[in-house]
Design a protein around this motif. Structure first.
Motif, PDB file in Angstrom:
ATOM      1  N   LYS A  77       0.842  -1.202   0.000  1.00 16.18           N
ATOM      2  CA  LYS A  77       0.000   0.000   0.000  1.00 16.18           C
ATOM      3  C   LYS A  77       0.875   1.249   0.000  1.00 16.18           C
ATOM      4  O   LYS A  77       1.833   1.334   0.764  1.00 16.18           O
ATOM      5  N   VAL A  97      -5.041   6.531   0.914  1.00 16.17           N
ATOM      6  CA  VAL A  97      -4.399   5.447   0.180  1.00 16.17           C
ATOM      7  C   VAL A  97      -4.333   5.884  -1.281  1.00 16.17           C
ATOM      8  O   VAL A  97      -5.365   6.096  -1.924  1.00 16.17           O
ATOM      9  N   VAL A 112       0.753  -5.019   2.724  1.00 16.95           N
ATOM     10  CA  VAL A 112      -0.605  -5.370   3.155  1.00 16.95           C
ATOM     11  C   VAL A 112      -0.870  -6.869   3.043  1.00 16.95           C
ATOM     12  O   VAL A 112      -1.729  -7.395   3.743  1.00 16.95           O
ATOM     13  N   LEU A 151      -9.292  -1.914   3.583  1.00 14.45           N
ATOM     14  CA  LEU A 151      -8.305  -1.310   2.684  1.00 14.45           C
ATOM     15  C   LEU A 151      -8.903  -1.105   1.288  1.00 14.45           C
ATOM     16  O   LEU A 151      -8.637  -0.083   0.637  1.00 14.45           O
TER      17      LEU A 151
END
Lengths: 265, 265
Positions: A86, A98, A126, A206
């Motif tokens: 990420k 992000v 991640v 995420l």
């Protein structure tokens, strides 16, 4: 202790240990072969590839590991072989944006060459990642002395710019279920059939952040997709019963057609 | 009839007429001097600048003029001297996504070099524009033969990528009034004092689209800024009574500090 310090003061075995890599994996012919498959090294002579390989290391890192922080002095360029990383930035008041989540075949840290040798974002693993890393200084020298490397880098930056245009377009025009539809369709193989099973590549929080949504917006949007019969979802497992339906639902609200041009290699 | 056809078959006077340019403006020394101030030509020798200038034309176009359409064969690269140009893409269902609005000193069409010589967006004049245009083919040859041009282009693409990262961050994290605050602060000079009067550079509907908002969202967000005493607005005229207050309101929700690094030149 930074990776640079390790390289300066430690033995090869210690470096390998600290980088969680078995020493036999620090194997130049393998690295040359890996590098030759990457767009940056497209058509590049063996001697140049050898220079990169000799300066390169292999590294595996577990989920959660911070690789570098925004504004750190940039020492390494990373090429992902497996796993997910990420890229994010923090605002003055501590929120996290992000800006990208990358997987195998993608390179990051390379643009530090043009940004005063510092990283313009932070990077965190991640899903456990295996990467080839080589010094920014080696890339910098190669760009200045090898026009083919510079041209390859221009092509790849241009592709990236296109993807960012598309992302800005989607944030402006697509609703949340459509952006999730797009995310799922970009995980499909180019020769996808009528229906498909796939696994979400990393956790839903995420994915929501990557798509610029709050977790509750993401959940509501998933519920809309389920209600409309466009997906079935159990944990991280997603079934798309009718791919063309999802394509119509999503890609009619995009300026490019399915499958996405930039995924064709 | 495309511009390329004009160049092939028409006299210089006719070209100048068709391009709405007085013939005396097709003046190479002036073009060389203009080009030498642009990042792409930073440190580039006089002979190369002359090659560009000899192939270049000056062009003015009125508000509303479409310069090219997405997927058109790319013939020209444009450098804006005055005015504003909108870059946009259309989705399959006919919606328009504004991906950029550029003004003096900015170049567009250049990335066609890496995209099969076709434009990846459409471009339309939003406020009467004066531009220098030179053939994509000249840029393409220069990139391949002159490492400094390739390096300058890499630097400028990298800066652009940074700005896009920031834009994606703002679309993800900032609310509508904060995004308008950011738009206004980016119009301020770097040495802005305590308060400032400025004019909106183009109409509010386009500003809304550029910021990824519906017109009604934009109006509501302006009302919030007014109610909080952060701006006063009459028509296209905006007064910022307390710049530091607007900076706190906006830039605390951004990963970079005011004034923006990319505007420092």
């Amino acid at each position: 202790m930074t990776s640079k310090t390790l390289v300066c003061h430690a033995s090869a075995e210690y470096i390998a240990h600290m980088l969680s890599v078995a020493p036999h994996m620090l194997d130049h012919p393998n690295i040359v072969s890996e590098l030759s498959g990457v767009a940056l090294f497209n058509g590049i002579d063996e001697a140049t590839l050898q220079q990169f390989a000799q300066a390169a290391s292999l590294r595996t890192e577990p989920k959660g590991k911070i690789l570098f922080i925004q504004e750190d002095e940039a020492e390494w360029v990373y090429l992902i072989q497996r796993g997910w990383v990420k890229m994010f930035r923090e605002t003055m008041d501590g929120a996290e944006a992000v800006i990208d989540v990358m997987t195998a075949g993608h390179m990051f840290g390379d643009n530090a060459v043009f940004e005063n040798d510092s990283y313009s974002y932070s990077a965190q693993v991640v899903e456990q990642v295996q990467m080839i890393m080589f010094p920014v200084s080696v890339l910098k020298k190669a760009i200045a002395s090898n026009p083919s490397i510079a041209l390859n880098m221009l092509s790849s930056m241009s592709r990236h710019r296109q993807q960012q245009h598309l992302e800005i377009e989607h944030l402006n025009l697509q609703n949340a279920p459509q952006r999730i539809g797009c995310f799922l369709l970009r995980l499909c193989p180019a020769d996808v059939g009528q229906s498909l099973n796939l696994n979400l590549p990393y956790d839903k929080t995420l994915i929501a952040a990557r798509l610029g949504m709050k977790p509750e917006t993401f959940s509501r949007a998933l519920a809309v997709l389920k209600k409309d019969g466009l997906i079935e979802i159990t944990g991280a497992s997603v079934f798309i019963p009718n791919v063309p339906h999802l394509v119509t639902y999503t890609c009619d609200h995009c300026s490019t057609a399915f499958p996405c041009e930039d995924l064709k290699g």
